[in-house]
Scaffold this motif. Structure first.
Motif, PDB file in Angstrom:
ATOM      1  N   ALA A  21      29.048  29.248  34.039  1.00  0.00           N
ATOM      2  CA  ALA A  21      30.034  28.816  34.758  1.00  0.00           C
ATOM      3  C   ALA A  21      31.183  29.969  34.893  1.00  0.00           C
ATOM      4  N   ASP A  22      31.291  30.533  33.922  1.00  0.00           N
ATOM      5  CA  ASP A  22      32.467  31.570  33.440  1.00  0.00           C
ATOM      6  C   ASP A  22      32.202  32.809  34.296  1.00  0.00           C
ATOM      7  N   ALA A  23      30.789  33.301  34.468  1.00  0.00           N
ATOM      8  CA  ALA A  23      30.627  34.363  35.312  1.00  0.00           C
ATOM      9  C   ALA A  23      30.867  34.027  36.889  1.00  0.00           C
ATOM     10  N   LEU A  24      30.559  32.751  37.226  1.00  0.00           N
ATOM     11  CA  LEU A  24      30.995  32.397  38.625  1.00  0.00           C
ATOM     12  C   LEU A  24      32.746  32.382  38.754  1.00  0.00           C
ATOM     13  N   LEU A  25      33.308  31.785  37.867  1.00  0.00           N
ATOM     14  CA  LEU A  25      34.771  31.894  37.774  1.00  0.00           C
ATOM     15  C   LEU A  25      35.286  33.584  38.000  1.00  0.00           C
ATOM     16  N   ASP A  26      34.519  34.462  37.245  1.00  0.00           N
ATOM     17  CA  ASP A  26      34.726  35.816  37.248  1.00  0.00           C
ATOM     18  C   ASP A  26      34.688  36.334  38.659  1.00  0.00           C
ATOM     19  N   GLU A  27      33.693  35.991  39.380  1.00  0.00           N
ATOM     20  CA  GLU A  27      33.096  36.465  40.789  1.00  0.00           C
ATOM     21  C   GLU A  27      34.095  35.877  41.602  1.00  0.00           C
TER      22      GLU A  27
ATOM     23  N   LEU B 172      36.997  38.069  43.972  1.00  0.00           N
ATOM     24  CA  LEU B 172      36.854  37.987  45.374  1.00  0.00           C
ATOM     25  C   LEU B 172      38.510  37.892  45.663  1.00  0.00           C
ATOM     26  N   ASP B 173      38.993  36.866  44.854  1.00  0.00           N
ATOM     27  CA  ASP B 173      40.373  36.675  44.991  1.00  0.00           C
ATOM     28  C   ASP B 173      41.549  37.951  45.132  1.00  0.00           C
ATOM     29  N   ALA B 174      41.126  38.662  43.988  1.00  0.00           N
ATOM     30  CA  ALA B 174      41.976  39.873  43.761  1.00  0.00           C
ATOM     31  C   ALA B 174      42.033  41.111  44.941  1.00  0.00           C
ATOM     32  N   ALA B 175      40.631  41.178  45.409  1.00  0.00           N
ATOM     33  CA  ALA B 175      40.363  41.984  46.520  1.00  0.00           C
ATOM     34  C   ALA B 175      41.189  41.419  47.877  1.00  0.00           C
ATOM     35  N   ALA B 176      40.930  40.050  48.037  1.00  0.00           N
ATOM     36  CA  ALA B 176      41.679  39.467  49.152  1.00  0.00           C
ATOM     37  C   ALA B 176      43.295  39.354  49.221  1.00  0.00           C
ATOM     38  N   CYS B 177      43.638  39.658  47.961  1.00  0.00           N
ATOM     39  CA  CYS B 177      45.368  39.769  47.808  1.00  0.00           C
ATOM     40  C   CYS B 177      45.692  41.120  47.628  1.00  0.00           C
ATOM     41  N   GLY B 178      44.720  42.148  47.890  1.00  0.00           N
ATOM     42  CA  GLY B 178      45.380  43.384  48.008  1.00  0.00           C
ATOM     43  C   GLY B 178      44.926  44.316  46.712  1.00  0.00           C
TER      44      GLY B 178
ATOM     45  N   ALA C 262      45.243  26.335  40.393  1.00  0.00           N
ATOM     46  CA  ALA C 262      43.940  26.644  39.675  1.00  0.00           C
ATOM     47  C   ALA C 262      43.602  27.957  39.796  1.00  0.00           C
ATOM     48  N   ARG C 263      43.378  28.438  41.043  1.00  0.00           N
ATOM     49  CA  ARG C 263      42.719  29.644  41.337  1.00  0.00           C
ATOM     50  C   ARG C 263      43.759  30.813  40.803  1.00  0.00           C
ATOM     51  N   LEU C 264      44.940  30.705  40.955  1.00  0.00           N
ATOM     52  CA  LEU C 264      45.975  31.807  40.456  1.00  0.00           C
ATOM     53  C   LEU C 264      45.829  31.770  38.998  1.00  0.00           C
ATOM     54  N   GLY C 265      45.787  30.584  38.322  1.00  0.00           N
ATOM     55  CA  GLY C 265      45.529  30.688  36.691  1.00  0.00           C
ATOM     56  C   GLY C 265      44.312  31.571  36.494  1.00  0.00           C
ATOM     57  N   ASN C 266      43.214  31.079  37.156  1.00  0.00           N
ATOM     58  CA  ASN C 266      41.993  31.690  37.054  1.00  0.00           C
ATOM     59  C   ASN C 266      41.989  33.333  37.260  1.00  0.00           C
ATOM     60  N   LEU C 267      42.812  33.734  38.349  1.00  0.00           N
ATOM     61  CA  LEU C 267      43.013  35.322  38.670  1.00  0.00           C
ATOM     62  C   LEU C 267      43.639  35.719  37.419  1.00  0.00           C
TER      63      LEU C 267
END
Length: 454
Positions: A233-239, A243-249, A264-269
């Motif tokens: 699950a941790d590996a999936l959250l890292d993926e 993706l979010d980091a790339a989409a945000c610039g 939740a996704r911001l905290g994960n990022l």
């Protein structure tokens, strides 16, 4: 994880080494405490060296805590000398006032010493019972998915940062290692502190886990299996974070794009980026508060939110993470026409232009050109029609936050400021229409928090 017959320990260790890609060019260092786990592992690594061709060494950490510490160190040194394996003795001082207690302080000192070794892999004797204990310990402390994933059989790390971690016995019960060691006629030492249930991990090992096994006979392998599920699950959250980091610039991120992710996704990022930087994860309460402040602040409000040893920074539409000590002004540097100069956690890029930025001719004809932080009382004229203004007033007008001002790069020519990041170019050095020029840009972590020619 299935059970491993003790006669098959050599096969199990070889399987993990092969899965990690260990070969003839690999340099392995066994963390040799002198206990049954590390002595058994060291013996198995010695027998497998001819098959894999790796260079093997061993290291013992002397904590200066036990009256038997010198004897343990001598036994480890003798064991290595007997088989011709290079040995390192690492003496450490354990902090008695560590907020996490003596147990945490010793572990921190031990790993810091081992991380300093020049090798590709540090090899540890952790086994399945250790894994179950670690999962319980972290869950009872409220760990998230990443923490509950506990240990992996192998963790690759960047060599410049620290050696990788190998745990070839992680799928093996301690009782199996003990049986194998006795059958092999090995001798080892016993750390008397391992029986002291005042230490949390010892209490888990001797009191809680035995109760769990009476209720659930397969508790230890079940907890180890749970760690594998958490790791997946941790590996999936890292993926998802990547993706979010790339989409945000990439970096810095677009503040508006990051805030659109949701809490939740911001905290994960943020957690993912902190781990990539080698920082310890902040407490959940601190991270939740940082995410809340990012969401409630006005779009133009600059923020610097400390998250342990790092900080989350927002300025205009840029959002990034940086080490907390990055708030200090970097060292001054002379500029002699280079395309880039390092500055703090990033760099200043000098982009050639035509009719914009600083006059190339004026810069070439000047004496000393220096990249430096602000100076007391400095002033700058951005427009011929307006008077020179103080640095503080210019920063206020440009909405440069106070925490960023001390480390803004300033280009000085013969003692006069001609460019300030985030603010602009001095009118006296401005490039005329059609004239070759240069625009300095401050890029933090490969991007540009102070946008434009400022």
């Amino acid at each position: 994880m299935g059970m491993v017959v003790h006669d098959d320990l050599r096969v199990e260790v070889g399987r993990v080494l092969a899965a990690a890609g260990v070969g003839a060019q690999s340099r392995l260092c066994c963390a040799l405490s002198g206990g049954v786990d590390s002595v058994s592992l060291f013996t198995l690594l010695c027998t497998l060296q001819a098959d894999f061709g790796y260079a093997l060494s061993a290291a013992h950490v002397h904590h200066r805590l036990s009256p038997n510490a010198d004897a343990w160190a001598a036994a480890c040194a003798g064991r290595c000398a007997q088989v011709g394996i290079p040995f390192r003795l690492l003496r450490v001082t354990v902090a008695r006032d560590h907020p996490g207690g003596l147990e945490a302080a010793a572990r921190e000192a031990r790993h810091a010493a081992l991380d300093s070794l020049d090798c590709d892999w540090l090899v540890f004797g952790h086994h399945q019972d250790d894994q179950a204990e670690t999962v319980l310990f972290r869950l009872l402390r409220g760990a998230g998915v990443h923490g509950a994933a506990a240990m992996a059989a192998f963790d690759r790390c960047r060599p410049a940062v620290r050696p990788g971690r190998l745990r070839p016995l992680l799928g093996v019960r301690r009782a199996q290692i003990l049986a194998w060691a006795r059958a092999a006629g090995l001798h080892w030492g016993e750390d008397e502190s391992n029986a002291d249930t005042r230490y949390t991990r010892n209490a888990l090992r001797h009191q809680l886990l035995p109760v769990a096994e009476r209720i659930f006979p397969a508790a230890v392998p079940a907890l180890a299996r749970a760690a594998e599920n958490f790791r997946e699950a941790d590996a999936l959250l890292d993926e998802l974070a990547a993706l979010d980091a790339a989409a945000c610039g990439g970096g810095p991120w677009s503040r508006s794009a990051v805030l659109a992710l949701g809490a939740a996704r911001l905290g994960n990022l943020l957690r993912w980026q902190l781990r990539r930087g080698g920082a310890l994860a902040p407490s959940r309460a601190r991270l939740v508060e940082a995410v809340r402040q990012l969401h409630v602040a006005d779009a133009d409000t600059p923020l610097r939110l400390v998250l342990g040893t790092w900080a989350c920074c927002a300025y205009r539409d840029a959002l990034w993470l940086e080490p907390d000590e990055a708030a200090a002004a970097p060292a001054a540097r002379d500029w002699r026409g280079e395309a880039t100069l390092p500055w703090g956690a990033g760099e200043v890029v000098f982009e050639p232009t035509l009719g914009a930025g600083l006059s190339r001719a004026r810069l070439s004809g000047a004496g000393a050109v220096r990249l430096e932080a602000r100076r007391q009382g400095m002033k700058l004229r951005l427009d011929w029609r307006r008077p020179r203004r103080s640095f503080k007033n210019l920063c206020q007008e440009a909405a440069v936050p106070a925490w960023l001002r001390a480390r803004l790069p300033v280009l000085w020519v013969e003692g006069e400021p001609v460019w300030v990041a985030g603010i602009g170019v001095a009118a006296e050095f401005a490039c005329a229409a059609g004239e070759p020029g240069v625009i300095p840009r401050w890029r933090l972590s490969g991007a540009d928090p102070a946008r434009g020619s400022g």
